[in-house]
Design an enzyme around this catalytic site. Structure first.
Site, short mmCIF file in Angstrom:
data_model
loop_
_atom_site.label_atom_id
_atom_site.label_comp_id
_atom_site.label_asym_id
_atom_site.label_seq_id
_atom_site.Cartn_x
_atom_site.Cartn_y
_atom_site.Cartn_z
N GLY A 12 0.82 -1.21 0.00
CA GLY A 12 0.00 0.00 0.00
C GLY A 12 0.85 1.26 0.00
O GLY A 12 2.08 1.21 0.10
N ASN A 13 0.18 2.41 -0.08
CA ASN A 13 0.90 3.69 -0.11
C ASN A 13 1.81 3.86 1.11
O ASN A 13 2.99 4.21 0.98
CB ASN A 13 -0.09 4.86 -0.14
CG ASN A 13 -0.75 5.04 -1.49
OD1 ASN A 13 -0.28 4.53 -2.49
ND2 ASN A 13 -1.86 5.78 -1.51
N ARG A 39 -3.85 -11.57 -1.90
CA ARG A 39 -3.89 -11.16 -3.30
C ARG A 39 -2.57 -10.55 -3.77
O ARG A 39 -2.31 -10.47 -4.97
CB ARG A 39 -5.04 -10.17 -3.56
CG ARG A 39 -4.90 -8.83 -2.90
CD ARG A 39 -6.07 -7.90 -3.26
NE ARG A 39 -5.96 -6.62 -2.59
CZ ARG A 39 -6.44 -6.37 -1.38
NH1 ARG A 39 -7.07 -7.32 -0.71
NH2 ARG A 39 -6.31 -5.17 -0.84
N SER A 40 -1.72 -10.14 -2.83
CA SER A 40 -0.42 -9.57 -3.20
C SER A 40 0.73 -10.55 -3.02
O SER A 40 1.87 -10.23 -3.34
CB SER A 40 -0.13 -8.32 -2.35
OG SER A 40 -1.09 -7.32 -2.56
N CYS A 132 -2.95 10.98 10.88
CA CYS A 132 -2.02 11.81 10.11
C CYS A 132 -2.14 13.30 10.45
O CYS A 132 -1.12 13.99 10.62
CB CYS A 132 -2.24 11.59 8.62
SG CYS A 132 -3.97 11.63 8.11
N GLN A 159 -7.10 18.13 3.74
CA GLN A 159 -6.43 16.84 3.69
C GLN A 159 -6.43 16.25 2.27
O GLN A 159 -7.46 16.19 1.61
CB GLN A 159 -7.09 15.86 4.68
CG GLN A 159 -6.91 16.32 6.11
CD GLN A 159 -7.55 15.40 7.13
OE1 GLN A 159 -8.21 15.87 8.06
NE2 GLN A 159 -7.38 14.10 7.00
N HIS A 244 -1.01 17.12 3.70
CA HIS A 244 -2.11 17.70 4.48
C HIS A 244 -1.72 19.10 4.96
O HIS A 244 -0.58 19.34 5.37
CB HIS A 244 -2.42 16.85 5.71
CG HIS A 244 -3.11 15.55 5.41
ND1 HIS A 244 -3.49 15.16 4.14
CD2 HIS A 244 -3.49 14.54 6.24
CE1 HIS A 244 -4.07 13.97 4.20
NE2 HIS A 244 -4.08 13.57 5.46
N ASN A 317 1.60 13.74 4.42
CA ASN A 317 0.80 12.85 5.27
C ASN A 317 1.23 11.39 5.17
O ASN A 317 1.01 10.60 6.09
CB ASN A 317 -0.68 12.97 4.93
CG ASN A 317 -0.98 12.66 3.47
OD1 ASN A 317 -0.56 13.42 2.58
ND2 ASN A 317 -1.68 11.59 3.20
#
Length: 342
Positions: A12-13, A39-40, A132, A159, A244, A317
């Site tokens: 993920g990010n 799934r990854s 965040c 944000q 943000h 963020n």
């Protein structure tokens, strides 16, 4: 001698940023594992710019025994399912979800603000990473609170869509493109069109009319900084990809001038003061992307209250609001408790 480190939610990010920052800051790693959902499994991702590639492992079959630190960035459901087991296996969990933040037995840490609170981590072997928006705000507030004691904070956030994950970033891109070519701007991730718009709604609504995101800023600031501080927040999603921003109004118990605040913030850990009273003499989200600092600009006195200040606060963020703070917690944990210096 370094640590055996697990990054959960590595695809993920925030998980990718954790890997980048561990490499950038040369965190003492002997072995690192990238873990994600089934799934990854089998995907290959980079460990920062180190040249090392990691094959993603399945969280459902991963054994945390023998690992030192797990950085969780997979959301509350995954944290609920796997973090307690990892902690019980002797692997200290640093969790980026909201699941454990208000647990009295789990420290909620921003290292520049309340490093001492990490000493309570052994109760559950879990440390929480704050929201965040809260993280960057308390970095700016802490040195001012130490000087003049904060009574009340009124904050409006701006944000970025990355706070909603990859789907939020994709939706902003796709809607913007569609609007330019005359196609419909369908909303899936957000409740309304986000391209060329702002949405005063992040997370679920509560009974009092506030949203859960706003509630988080209130209760987390109290837990991290001072339970006596009164906080009210309005959290807004804006069409920015990363970074943000916050407009913060502060009322203090004791006298403090704008010059006092500028002097204090200039020397404060984690803060970069950029406050020139001229065109462009402030920081915007675009300039904060990829940076470690919490930027403060537009510091000025508020004449409508006694001992009042207003300021503008910007940070990446995905970094200080999530991945960087988690890695800083790991560094703090190593210095104070694990003591496996590289």
């Amino acid at each position: 001698m370094g640590y055996r480190v697990v990054v959960v939610g590595a695809t993920g990010n925030v998980g990718r940023e954790m890997l980048n920052i561990l490499a950038e800051r040369q965190f003492p790693v002997d072995e690192i594992a990238a873990v994600a959902s089934p799934r990854s499994t089998g995907d290959v991702i980079d460990f920062g710019d180190s040249g090392q590639e990691l094959k993603v492992r399945n969280i459902e079959h991963f054994d945390f025994a023998g690992w030192d630190i797990a950085l969780f960035a997979a959301g509350s459901a995954a944290s609920k399912a796997y973090a307690p087991g990892a902690a019980a296996a002797g692997c200290t969990v640093i969790d980026n979800s909201s699941l454990f933040r208000m647990d009295p037995d789990v420290p909620l840490i921003v290292p520049e603000v309340n490093a001492h609170a990490i000493d309570g981590y052994r109760a559950k072997n879990i440390i929480a990473n704050p929201n965040c928006s809260t993280a960057q705000m308390v970095v700016a507030l802490k040195p001012l609170h130490d000087f003049a004691r904060i009574k009340r904070v009124v904050v409006a956030t701006y944000q970025s869509v990355s706070g909603a994950g990859k789907s939020g970033m994709d939706e902003l891109f796709e809607q913007s493109r569609n609007i330019f070519v005359g196609d419909s701007a369908e909303s899936k991730t957000f409740t309304k069109q986000i391209a060329f718009n702002v949405i005063p709604h992040i997370d679920a609504f509560l009974d009092d009319g506030s949203t859960k995101e706003e509630w988080k800023m209130v209760v987390e600031t109290k837990k991290i900084l001072d339970p006596k501080i009164k906080v009210t927040a309005t959290c807004v999603r804006v069409p920015v990809f990363v970074g943000h921003s916050e407009a913060i109004n502060i009322e203090f118990e004791n006298e403090i001038s704008a010059k006092d605040a500028q002097r204090i913030l200039r020397e404060a850990p984690g803060v970069m003061l950029v406050d020139k009273r001229e065109d462009g003499g402030y920081v915007t989200p675009v300039e904060a992307v990829g940076e470690y600092a919490t930027y403060v600009s537009r510091v000025r006195e508020d004449p409508t209250v006694d001992n009042g200040l207003s300021l503008w606060c910007v940070s990446d963020n995905l970094r200080k609001g999530a991945a960087l703070n988690a890695v800083q917690i790991a560094e703090l944990l190593g210095r104070r408790h694990l003591q496996k210096a590289a």
